[in-house]
Structures are given as C-alpha cells and as structure tokens.
Design an enzyme around this catalytic site. Sequence first.
Site: not given
Length: 647
Positions: A33, A79, A108, A163
């Site tokens: 991606y 984002s 992350k 998250e």
Amino acid sequence: MTKQEYEKAVDTLNAWAKAYYDEDEPLASDEEYDALYHAVLAFEQANPSEISLFSPTKRVGGGVKEGFSKASHIKRMWSMEDIFSLGELDAWLKRGEKENLTFVAEPKFDGASLNLLYENGVLVRAITRGDGVTGEDVTQNARTISSVPKSISYKGLIEIRGEVVIRKDDFELLNMERAKEGEAPLSNPRNAAAGSLRQLDSAVTAKRKLLFIPWGVGEQSLGLKDHSEVMKFVRDLGFERDDFFKILKKDELEAAYNELLANRDSKSVMMDGMVIRVNDLARCEQLGYTVKFPKFMVAFKFPAIEKVTRLKDVALQVGRSGVVTPVGVLDEVNIDGANVKSATLHNFDEIERLGVMKNDYIGIIRSGDVIPKITKVFKDRRDGSEQAIERPKFCPVCGSHLLDEGVFVKCQNLSCRARVVGSIIHYASKKCLNIDGLGDAIVNLLFDKGLIACIKDIYGLKFDDLMSLEGFKEKKVNNLLNAIEASKGAELSRFITGLGCEHIGEVAAKKLASSFGLDWLDASFEELTALEGFGVEMANSLIDFAEVNRDEILALSQIVQPSVTQVQSISNALSGKTVVITGTLSRPRDEIKAELESFGAKVSGSVSKKTDFVLAGEEAGSKLDKANELGVLVIDESEYERLKLEV
C-alpha cells in the site's frame, strides 16, 4: 507512471483502503500500500492538474459501517504522513525549519484510532476516526474496554485520542477459542482490534480484551504549552502509559528509532513505526496542515518483515478484463502475528524475471497483511523436486483458449463467469454507477442463483426474487432496489467508465461525454485521436469495444438514460486563459480545475510561454520554478478569488 496506470493505482488503493478501514479485512500488505501510495503521490506532484477527485492522498481513513450511527469530531482527526528512511526524515525536518526544535518520539501502535469525548468528567461519546470529520459512534463498545475510564477528574470539555489494540498473547488466545468453536482465525492483531471495536454486539467487544493507549487530544482548553505536558496530564487522569516516550533533539531521533525497532518483538502489542512530533504546541499551529496531514508530525515506519517459506503451487485468478493473474500458494508461515498462505506473483513475466519454480524456497515480506510479496528465490536450496510454472493456455474458470500477449495472458470469452461478475462489480462501484449494496459477495450470489448474467440484468431484479435469497430481509431488498433505481439518469461519463472498456478510465470518459455527448459510440478514429490526451491505443480500444458490444451498450443505455451535463461558461477575467495549478491549495485541485473550466479557462499540466498564469499554493515545486524562469505571472489563492469577480 502513466495516467492510465495512475487511475488504476487510485482504484486499487481505494479498494485496499476500503477493505482495511471499513471491512477490517486487508487485501494488501502495508508495504504494498505504502509503495503504491507514494507512486500515486509522486505522479500527482508531477501532474497536479490530473489529480483524481477520488485520490486517497486527499482523504483520511475510511467510512461508516452499516449498523452504526455517524458522529462528528469537534476537532478534525488527521491522518499522518509516512516516511521510510533517514533521508526522508531529514527532508521532513528541513521543511518548515524544524531542525532546531524539540520533538516527542513514541511508538506508532498498529490498531484502530478512537476519539473519546469527555464532558463534565464523564465519557459521553467514543467515535472511530472515519474520514477525519465524522466516524462511527461506538460509545457502547468503548465502555466495555477496561482501559477507557468512564469518568475522569477533569471537568472541562476534552477529546482524548488514542489507539485501540489487542495484546499479542490475547490475540493468540482469541484465535485458539475461535478454533474450538469452528470459526476461522482472525488474520492479525490490528484487524482483530478494529473488528472487535466495531462489533454490533457490545458483548462480543467486551470479551476481546481490548486496550486503549492514548496518543493525543483534539478539543481542549488546558492551556499547556507542550505536547509532552498534555500527555502527562492525560496519563495522570488514569489512562494507559507506555514506557517509551522521549523528548529529543534532532540528532537523537535516529538512536531512538533504532532502540524502538530493536525492541519491536518484545513489545506486548504490535507496532509499525515511531511517531515523531514537534513538542511546542504553538509552533505546531504555525506549521499547520496539508489537506490530509499535520505538518508537525510524521510516522517513521519500520521496515517490512521478511521470512523464508516454500512455494507449493500457483493458483490462477481471472479479472473483469480477462487478465489471468498468478497467485503463489505457500507453505503457511506466521509473519509478525499473521498466518500467510499466499503471495502475489503479479504476472507471468514476473515469474520469469524471478526464475521461480514450484517447490522453491522463497523470501517474502509483509507488514500487516496476509498476501505478501516474493522478494527472492533461494536457488541454491533446490533439491530436484522443483517444477516449472507453465504459462496457462486455457481459462481456469470457463476453459476457453487464452490469448497470450506477453506480459498479460487473457481470457477473451465475454461470458466467462469471472469476467461477468467482475464487470458487474466494477459497474456498480462508487466511481461508476455507485449502486450501494451491490458488492462482491452479493454479485456472486446473484450470479450463482441465475438472477443476473450481465450488467443489464441488474435492472430486472425483482423484490420477490431477492426476498427468496438467504440473508435478505425486506429493508435490505428495498435498499438495494432503490440504489439500482437511483443509478438511472447517472452522468454519461460515469456510465462510460462503468462499461469497463480497456484504456478508458474516468478522465477519458469525461472527455468523450463532453466532446460527443450521447453520440460517443459513433466517434471515428480521426475524431478520437484529435482529442487532447487520446492516443492511438485508446482510440482503437474504444472502437473495437463499441463494435463488439454496441447492441448491449445501446440496450443498457435505453434503461439507464445517462445524462449529459452542459457546462455554461461564465465570462470573467479568467475566460480564455491558460492556467497551471501547482502546490497545495485550500481546496481539492479537481474542484478548482472544474471551476476554472466553467469560467472558460484551459487548465494545463505544464508551464510554457503560452501559459497566462500559474496558480501556486504551498510547497509549489518545479512548475513554480519554470514559471519564474519564463517570466509567467504567478498568483496565489487570494489573487485568484479577486480575478473571479472581475467580469
């Protein structure tokens, strides 16, 4: 990358993003991606006037899942820009003169982003990131997560963001339990976390042992100066803490990244990089945002993980255009939490390039997906059991003879199940007729039940036929039939795109619609090649397609009655001008391009002496340099707005 390759890449990225964000079932590895995304981004930077309205570079996250209500974030949930090397880190530091600032570095985590809204000390709403402006209201599910406080001591209005993840050990236990119940295993912890958070039954979410790790805030009036102070405040409210949280100068970032990478496997939850952000909040606001990313933070991604396995066989898949794609069947191997059984081989030329054979030991890489990429072949490990991979001669779906064009091997049978199903799915997709509810699974079911055998059959579907299908209730049937009916009268350009003619994408379809209207099928070779951007290959492809499918297209057109939008030119100071757009603007370039064209201006992709002026936004590149070199007038957005008013 050509324009056609760019359009195909945008479609692919959007399909991958939908599977990743909306369906929690990734179709490609993070590495694949990221690579395609950056290729698209590079094309857009070089060709700003050609940027697709549907480009993923201008969109944040995903949509809202059916069954959840929409909810809006008070402050937009952005984002993050990804970087993959020290060189890219250095370039990011130089943009906006960040080199002498202080930074915060933290992991992350690879999960699902969640926004928690507290009012008067009480959790009142939990929203997924969605498109950055609106997401899914998953408040009931969030309340089942033990690490999400139901109340906090701070009484002001505050959005706490973080998250949602699942620990690696808990993920393994979850899959063991699913195996006992005869259920398919979940692919990886990231998708397990995202899927668990978005369960319609909160009891299912409660059983999944999810973990919420905060990484920032949205709406707040704390009056603090640094991000590090904000995060200390948040964690002191009772939220989860991670032991890796560093305040650093530029020269310390590389060592911190290497330290975190070295501890990647020992972390209890999945990580896919290190977040670096400017600590000073006032400086962050000065740096600002692009249309998608904050300029004050970046994700320094970890390299993809590579493992060795064996290629057992090659399966063949047939797409809507008839192209046969080889897919490697592997000895199952676990890579960073995901069980991998297959790998893309792209095409038969790639197989020859790699020199790979069945039973070869191969190197594969992945990052967050079950379909990795083959990177190398260990020919020195061959033991004599290897078998050559033959180029197929017959379609694996319908058995018809295949056309071998070199790079591509194609099935030419227009009645081939794979081609028919693929063409219907394409026709119903968002960029074409946008028939909501007519996705892969439904199209396959309708085809198998004999209810559709071509695109035209969509419009003959009956209420009673659909109600007889398993899983179809009255509301679902009515929604589908209404969506089909709503597709009638669609723009002609969308209709042409939906037909799936090879080499004719959205841009070419718009050109055909605006140039020929409803007579587009009768355009001659000379007329087609006279169009800007139309080459011989495109013209021949369209003429051949029209000749073979004319009757079917006309019959479908009679049902759909596609519309031709007449653009009225508004005379002002922009009429007749040749304009080049470059840099990042406050609105999407396609929107500004359409506006300029409505004023009678011509938007060009390159600067020349014939250019009347260049509309330049932030971070304008080579086109701005070229304009200055040629002495072409350069204006900013405020000047552009003024020119619009000059009649």
